[in-house]
Scaffold this motif. Sequence first.
Motif, mmCIF file in Angstrom:
data_model
loop_
_atom_site.group_PDB
_atom_site.id
_atom_site.type_symbol
_atom_site.label_atom_id
_atom_site.label_comp_id
_atom_site.label_asym_id
_atom_site.label_seq_id
_atom_site.Cartn_x
_atom_site.Cartn_y
_atom_site.Cartn_z
ATOM 1 N N THR A 30 0.745 -1.241 -0.170
ATOM 2 C CA THR A 30 0.099 0.002 -0.105
ATOM 3 C C THR A 30 0.997 1.120 0.021
ATOM 4 O O THR A 30 0.177 2.253 -0.377
ATOM 5 N N VAL A 31 2.024 1.340 0.465
ATOM 6 C CA VAL A 31 2.906 2.373 0.446
ATOM 7 C C VAL A 31 4.091 2.326 -0.414
ATOM 8 O O VAL A 31 4.201 3.518 -1.204
ATOM 9 N N THR A 88 4.076 12.174 -1.754
ATOM 10 C CA THR A 88 2.695 11.468 -0.959
ATOM 11 C C THR A 88 3.062 10.677 0.159
ATOM 12 O O THR A 88 2.208 10.644 1.282
ATOM 13 N N MET A 89 3.988 9.788 0.318
ATOM 14 C CA MET A 89 4.510 9.334 1.476
ATOM 15 C C MET A 89 4.688 10.062 2.694
ATOM 16 O O MET A 89 4.258 9.689 3.839
ATOM 17 N N GLU A 91 3.527 12.946 2.965
ATOM 18 C CA GLU A 91 2.106 13.431 3.424
ATOM 19 C C GLU A 91 1.306 12.732 4.511
ATOM 20 O O GLU A 91 0.549 13.010 5.077
ATOM 21 N N LYS A 92 1.405 11.372 4.142
ATOM 22 C CA LYS A 92 0.710 10.233 4.665
ATOM 23 C C LYS A 92 1.442 9.848 6.004
ATOM 24 O O LYS A 92 1.080 8.927 6.458
ATOM 25 N N HIS A 93 2.728 10.626 6.202
ATOM 26 C CA HIS A 93 3.353 10.541 7.635
ATOM 27 C C HIS A 93 4.278 9.117 7.521
ATOM 28 O O HIS A 93 4.405 8.446 8.555
ATOM 29 N N HIS A 94 4.376 8.451 6.423
ATOM 30 C CA HIS A 94 5.337 7.589 6.169
ATOM 31 C C HIS A 94 6.715 7.748 5.853
ATOM 32 O O HIS A 94 7.264 7.533 4.794
#
Length: 126
Positions: A30-31, A88-89, A91-94
């Motif tokens: 998913t990431v 994107t990663m 921003e999704k805190h990954h």
Amino acid sequence: MTYLLVGIAGFIGSILRFTLSLVLSPFHPTVLPVATIFVNLIGCFCLPFITFYIFKKYPIHSIYQTAINTGLIGSFTTFSAVSLETITMFEKHHFFLGFIYILISLFGGISMCRLGLLVAEKKEKS
């Protein structure tokens, strides 16, 4: 003529990239964007190998070399996708996976380019 050949090769490279993305989608977590990593590492190997081995062994006109390098390999690989997927990663805190992705993309790409050069040199000597 060069523009046409680069366009045709670019079409082929982008179709190959899209196809590999579809093939790898079941393995795509998913990431972490596995498909982008895969195509970029393949491209980093292929560009020096083709340039320094294939084109030396089978000399072709520079227009075709440009079509293959810029059109085919250039459209097959993508730095813009790496950049967007990293943002994107983040921003999704990954953050950890984002930094791993950057490291794999940068150092993996450089390593694959070096490997492509080494293989080309070895093949040229044999």
